[in-house]
Write a protein that holds these residues in place. Sequence first.
Motif, short mmCIF file in Angstrom:
data_model
loop_
_atom_site.label_atom_id
_atom_site.label_comp_id
_atom_site.label_asym_id
_atom_site.label_seq_id
_atom_site.Cartn_x
_atom_site.Cartn_y
_atom_site.Cartn_z
N VAL B 29 53.68 19.15 64.87
CA VAL B 29 54.85 18.31 64.67
C VAL B 29 55.58 18.66 63.36
O VAL B 29 56.77 18.40 63.23
N ASN B 31 56.65 21.56 62.29
CA ASN B 31 57.84 22.27 62.72
C ASN B 31 58.13 21.98 64.20
O ASN B 31 58.83 22.70 64.85
N PHE B 32 57.55 20.90 64.71
CA PHE B 32 57.84 20.43 66.06
C PHE B 32 57.55 21.48 67.12
O PHE B 32 58.32 21.67 68.05
N TRP B 33 56.43 22.14 66.94
CA TRP B 33 56.02 23.12 67.94
C TRP B 33 54.51 23.27 67.96
O TRP B 33 53.93 23.86 67.06
N ILE B 152 64.99 25.38 51.47
CA ILE B 152 65.16 23.98 51.87
C ILE B 152 64.80 23.74 53.35
O ILE B 152 64.55 22.62 53.74
N GLY B 153 64.74 24.81 54.14
CA GLY B 153 64.43 24.69 55.57
C GLY B 153 63.15 23.92 55.86
O GLY B 153 63.18 22.89 56.54
N PRO B 154 62.00 24.41 55.34
CA PRO B 154 60.74 23.71 55.58
C PRO B 154 60.77 22.27 55.07
O PRO B 154 60.15 21.38 55.65
N LEU B 156 63.46 20.25 54.99
CA LEU B 156 64.23 19.46 55.95
C LEU B 156 63.44 19.16 57.22
O LEU B 156 63.45 18.02 57.70
N SER B 157 62.74 20.16 57.77
CA SER B 157 61.95 19.91 58.98
C SER B 157 60.77 18.99 58.66
O SER B 157 60.39 18.16 59.49
N ALA B 160 61.99 15.50 58.76
CA ALA B 160 62.05 15.03 60.16
C ALA B 160 60.67 14.61 60.63
O ALA B 160 60.53 13.58 61.30
N ARG B 163 59.88 11.20 59.14
CA ARG B 163 60.63 10.14 59.82
C ARG B 163 60.05 9.87 61.20
O ARG B 163 59.93 8.72 61.62
N PHE B 164 59.70 10.95 61.91
CA PHE B 164 59.16 10.79 63.26
C PHE B 164 57.84 10.03 63.24
O PHE B 164 57.65 9.07 63.99
#
Lengths: 195, 195
Positions: B29, B31-33, B152-154, B156-157, B160, B163-164
């Motif tokens: 979760v 990186n949602f994969w 900043i990519g990692p 930001l994910s 998420a 939050r999830f």
Amino acid sequence: MALRHAVLAALLDGEFSGYELAKIFAVGVANFWYAAPQQLYAELTKLESDGLIAGREVVQQGRPSKRVFTVTEAGRGELAAFAGAPPKPLLMRADLMVRVHAIDVLGPIPVIAQLHEQAREAEAKLELFERMLAHLRGDLDEEMFLRRGDRIGPYLSGLAGCRFERMLRDWCLHAAQTPSNHVQDQDRVMSRGVV
Amino acid sequence: MALRHAVLAALLDGEFSGYELAKIFAVGVANFWYAAPQQLYAELTKLESDGLIAGREVVQQGRPSKRVFTVTEAGRGELAAFAGAPPKPLLMRADLMVRVHAIDVLGPIPVIAQLHEQAREAEAKLELFERMLAHLRGDLDEEMFLRRGDRIGPYLSGLAGCRFERMLRDWCLHAAQTPSNHVQDQDRVMSRGVV
DNA sequence: ATAGGCATGTAAGCAGTTACATGATTTA
DNA sequence: TAAATCATGTAACTGCTTACATGCCTAT
């Protein structure tokens, strides 16, 4: 044998044809289970031959006939057995999150557009789910409905759908706006007309 | 060919072996994969033979040797092409939500226990992701990091992910508590010792 | 000693996706 | 007249899951 139970659960809401189920499962996030039409037609055939659902021909005027299905007693038994077994872990596959994870290497421009598109989709689903919840609860308010309603299951999973889509929309908008504030991207982003 | 890009994205965070990637993708979760170890070993073999990643033997003391991988220039090109293509729609499959949808027919007792278990898991992942974010941002606060950080990519994910998991935990606890307030279940639930 | 973590795979089977096929009716 | 909606499938392929296999090292 996992779609099986999702189909049985969906058929508790009423009689549906393969085509109608396809529309329900296309949204998917409502009950958190996506399925393609072909999967559904195949699964319905199997479920019927296993005696877990019963089909019935409905002749319509001006439209092709359809077969609608109902959960049998055996089907309810199958669902009860399913409830007792340990649940499969939650599975999520989000292409967009992979892109965001790699955004520093990929360049932010295409991903920002995709984040805005995803935010729009989440917004649309949110409105859909909110209408569905309003319809389920009728004239009762939420608290009263959850105390006295006779089918609180779909309402509770619908609430999860709303919370999820709201979270997704808000996060997408936040993430889409972030690279624009980023000092190292400032020139690049602005010179390509994205602000 | 979808796990491909998730693996490439994960390898942007550093050199990892199949075993190390397996642990990253077990959480999923983030990186949602999600992916199973066997998938990863197979995909790494393919990625290497396609020249998108490069492997390097690392000899360790007191442990078996491992092969760690890096994204090649060709791999970065593949990722850039991937970013331009339209993203696959978000896929979620949640067994537990199907159970909740059918809870009025199934009987609430087993599902309530599963909701509490899911809440615990979400809480654990939330703490994990929060530690990860704190580590990424170092001594900067979040706003500053998102303005000046170089990856900043990692982050930001990861946001998420937080939050999830927070949403999931809160919803599970709310849903688990609801049937106990339900008038039609009151006798049944209380006589079985669930309050 | 035994359980658990490190490290990497193979093989078989099932589930899911993509592409294709058909045909009627309603709306633009 | 073309496009969209209703309605139901088949066939080939890809990807994922489950089960199995091996062996060394560390901690209890």
